[in-house]
Design a protein around this motif. Structure first.
Motif, short mmCIF file in Angstrom:
data_model
loop_
_atom_site.label_atom_id
_atom_site.label_comp_id
_atom_site.label_asym_id
_atom_site.label_seq_id
_atom_site.Cartn_x
_atom_site.Cartn_y
_atom_site.Cartn_z
N TRP A 87 33.75 53.91 44.94
CA TRP A 87 34.41 52.95 45.82
C TRP A 87 33.46 51.86 46.31
CZ3 TRP A 87 39.11 51.50 46.41
CH2 TRP A 87 39.54 50.81 47.56
N ARG A 88 32.17 52.14 46.32
CA ARG A 88 31.20 51.12 46.76
C ARG A 88 31.18 49.93 45.81
NH1 ARG A 88 25.91 54.64 47.15
NH2 ARG A 88 26.90 55.50 45.28
N ILE A 89 31.54 50.16 44.55
CA ILE A 89 31.59 49.05 43.60
C ILE A 89 32.67 48.06 44.01
CG2 ILE A 89 31.99 48.41 41.20
CD1 ILE A 89 30.95 51.13 40.37
N PHE A 90 33.85 48.59 44.35
CA PHE A 90 34.93 47.69 44.79
C PHE A 90 34.56 47.00 46.10
CE2 PHE A 90 38.61 46.84 47.44
CZ PHE A 90 39.25 45.89 46.64
N GLN A 91 33.93 47.72 47.03
CA GLN A 91 33.53 47.10 48.30
C GLN A 91 32.59 45.94 48.07
OE1 GLN A 91 32.10 50.77 50.17
NE2 GLN A 91 33.73 50.58 51.68
N TYR A 92 31.68 46.11 47.11
CA TYR A 92 30.76 45.01 46.79
C TYR A 92 31.51 43.83 46.21
CZ TYR A 92 27.43 42.20 44.27
OH TYR A 92 26.72 41.13 43.79
N LEU A 93 32.42 44.07 45.25
CA LEU A 93 33.17 42.98 44.62
C LEU A 93 34.06 42.28 45.63
CD1 LEU A 93 34.19 44.69 41.25
CD2 LEU A 93 32.32 43.07 41.67
N GLN A 94 34.64 43.04 46.54
CA GLN A 94 35.47 42.41 47.57
C GLN A 94 34.64 41.48 48.45
OE1 GLN A 94 36.78 44.74 50.97
NE2 GLN A 94 38.85 43.93 50.72
N LYS A 95 33.46 41.94 48.85
CA LYS A 95 32.59 41.11 49.68
C LYS A 95 32.17 39.85 48.95
CE LYS A 95 28.15 41.29 52.13
NZ LYS A 95 26.95 42.12 52.42
N ARG A 96 31.94 39.95 47.65
CA ARG A 96 31.47 38.82 46.86
C ARG A 96 32.57 37.82 46.56
NH1 ARG A 96 27.53 35.87 46.35
NH2 ARG A 96 26.13 37.63 46.03
N TYR A 97 33.75 38.31 46.11
CA TYR A 97 34.76 37.42 45.56
C TYR A 97 35.94 37.15 46.49
CZ TYR A 97 32.33 38.00 41.14
OH TYR A 97 31.38 38.00 40.16
N PHE A 98 36.32 38.08 47.32
CA PHE A 98 37.48 37.85 48.20
C PHE A 98 37.23 38.50 49.56
CE2 PHE A 98 38.25 41.77 45.95
CZ PHE A 98 38.23 41.42 44.61
N PRO A 99 36.26 37.99 50.32
CA PRO A 99 35.86 38.64 51.58
C PRO A 99 36.94 38.64 52.65
CG PRO A 99 34.81 36.50 51.36
CD PRO A 99 35.44 36.79 50.03
N ARG A 100 37.86 37.68 52.60
CA ARG A 100 38.89 37.60 53.65
C ARG A 100 40.22 38.18 53.19
NH1 ARG A 100 35.99 33.09 53.62
NH2 ARG A 100 37.45 32.03 52.23
N GLN A 101 40.23 38.77 52.01
CA GLN A 101 41.46 39.33 51.47
C GLN A 101 41.44 40.85 51.62
OE1 GLN A 101 43.73 37.16 50.27
NE2 GLN A 101 42.35 35.47 50.64
N HIS A 102 42.54 41.40 52.11
CA HIS A 102 42.62 42.85 52.29
C HIS A 102 43.88 43.42 51.63
CE1 HIS A 102 39.17 42.88 54.97
NE2 HIS A 102 39.70 41.84 55.58
N HIS A 103 44.40 42.70 50.65
CA HIS A 103 45.57 43.22 49.95
C HIS A 103 45.37 43.12 48.44
CE1 HIS A 103 46.14 38.90 50.64
NE2 HIS A 103 46.70 38.89 49.45
N VAL A 104 44.17 42.76 48.00
CA VAL A 104 43.89 42.67 46.58
C VAL A 104 44.14 44.02 45.92
CG1 VAL A 104 42.09 42.29 44.86
CG2 VAL A 104 42.20 40.84 46.88
N TYR A 105 43.57 45.06 46.47
CA TYR A 105 43.69 46.40 45.93
C TYR A 105 44.75 47.20 46.69
CZ TYR A 105 42.07 50.82 43.91
OH TYR A 105 41.99 52.00 43.22
N GLY A 106 45.23 46.63 47.79
CA GLY A 106 46.12 47.39 48.64
C GLY A 106 45.35 48.25 49.62
#
Length: 312
Positions: A87-106
């Motif tokens: 899950w840390r991989i997704f957390q890193y990608l979220q921080k890098r590419y869509f930091p203000r989005q919280h529904h990309v993965y649900g």
């Protein structure tokens, strides 16, 4: 009741499973993220106390805190393709590419995000999966898979939030508004919005302008360009392929639309985005990458290790 907790060895795992029976796979949770889709057959997915029917093309984004089980609905087996990842991989990608989005993965909500893929989308998912299926899952392959899945199937999570539909929209237009944000629809242009509305082009254009103050074609093109911007940042696709993915066959028209939306050519936007990626002085990952890419290109293994330690 004791619930099994599945654990992950390494950074990820790609697998295909054949399941059958009323209790095809028992209730469990796990310490990792999981993306799966039903490749053949039908089943019942029990997740967080809720039953959902899944069929061919059902794509589900499981989070580490979800509890779920699989149940067959007939004597026939069903087949699932799944990808597990730290899950840390997704957390890193979220921080890098869509930091203000919280529904990309649900990430938020009581139940995991689920999409129903059409046949064309299912073939694309299979292609992404098979690219990595016969290889040992490493950090690069997992990141590549996740970013491609987001780019292909989660366009609402890219770039800026889509505007909420105005309250004045008639019901028929509000429904089309929701659907047009999916890549399989907006790539077909304003004509697809009209088809989803079930009204004539003239009527839809007139009512759209009355409700929003803008043009239907302009809005659809903004969705296309937002998708193009993400693909430029998150993939190595050629510009011409990105234009086609967004539904624009004329490269000159694509360039014109992109420049109007972002004030730069696609190539310039990509270089600028990559520059941000590799030159943020406050990020250990960017620091490691910058040192590797500029001064010590031979130390790729060290970069991966440093990058892994920098995950939250």
């Amino acid at each position: 009741m004791s619930i099994p907790r599945n654990r992950l060895v390494g950074v990820g795992h790609f697998s295909r499973v054949k399941l059958a029976g009323p209790q095809a796979y028992p209730l469990h949770d796990h310490e990792f993220g999981e993306i799966f889709w039903v490749d053949e057959g039908r089943c019942r997915h029990h997740v967080n106390g809720h039953d959902i029917s899944l069929s061919r093309g059902s794509l589900v984004f499981i989070r580490p805190w979800d509890r779920h089980s699989f149940h067959g609905v007939s004597r026939r087996p069903f087949f699932i393709d799944l990808v597990c990842f730290d899950w840390r991989i997704f957390q890193y990608l979220q921080k890098r590419y869509f930091p203000r989005q919280h529904h990309v993965y649900g990430e938020k909500g009581p139940y995991p995000k689920m999409l129903q893929l059409g046949e064309r989308q299912l073939q694309k998912a299979r292609g992404l999966f098979l690219t990595h299926f016969n290889r040992k899952a490493d950090l690069l392959s997992v990141e590549c898979f996740l970013l491609n899945v987001v780019a292909a199937f989660c366009p609402r999570g890219l770039g800026d939030e889509p505007h909420a539909p105005p309250a004045a929209l008639p019901e028929w237009m509000a429904q089309a508004w929701k659907q047009i944000h999916e890549a399989e629809h907006f790539r077909l242009g304003a004509a697809e919005f009209c088809r989803l509305s079930g009204r004539s082009r003239e009527h839809v254009s007139r009512e759209f302008r009355k409700a929003t103050g803008g043009t239907l074609g302009g809005y659809v093109n903004r969705l296309r360009m937002r998708h193009a911007a993400f693909l430029l940042e998150a993939s190595s696709m050629e510009v011409v392929d990105i234009a086609l993915e967004c539904g624009l066959e004329s490269l000159s028209h694509f360039y014109r639309c992109f420049r109007e939306a972002y004030g730069a050519t696609p190539q310039a936007y990509r270089l600028r985005a990559q520059g941000r990626m590799y030159s943020d002085p406050g990020e250990p990952v960017a620091e490691a990458r910058r040192g590797a890419l500029i001064t010590k290109p031979q130390k790729n293994v060290t970069i991966q290790e440093e990058r892994w330690r920098s995950f939250p």
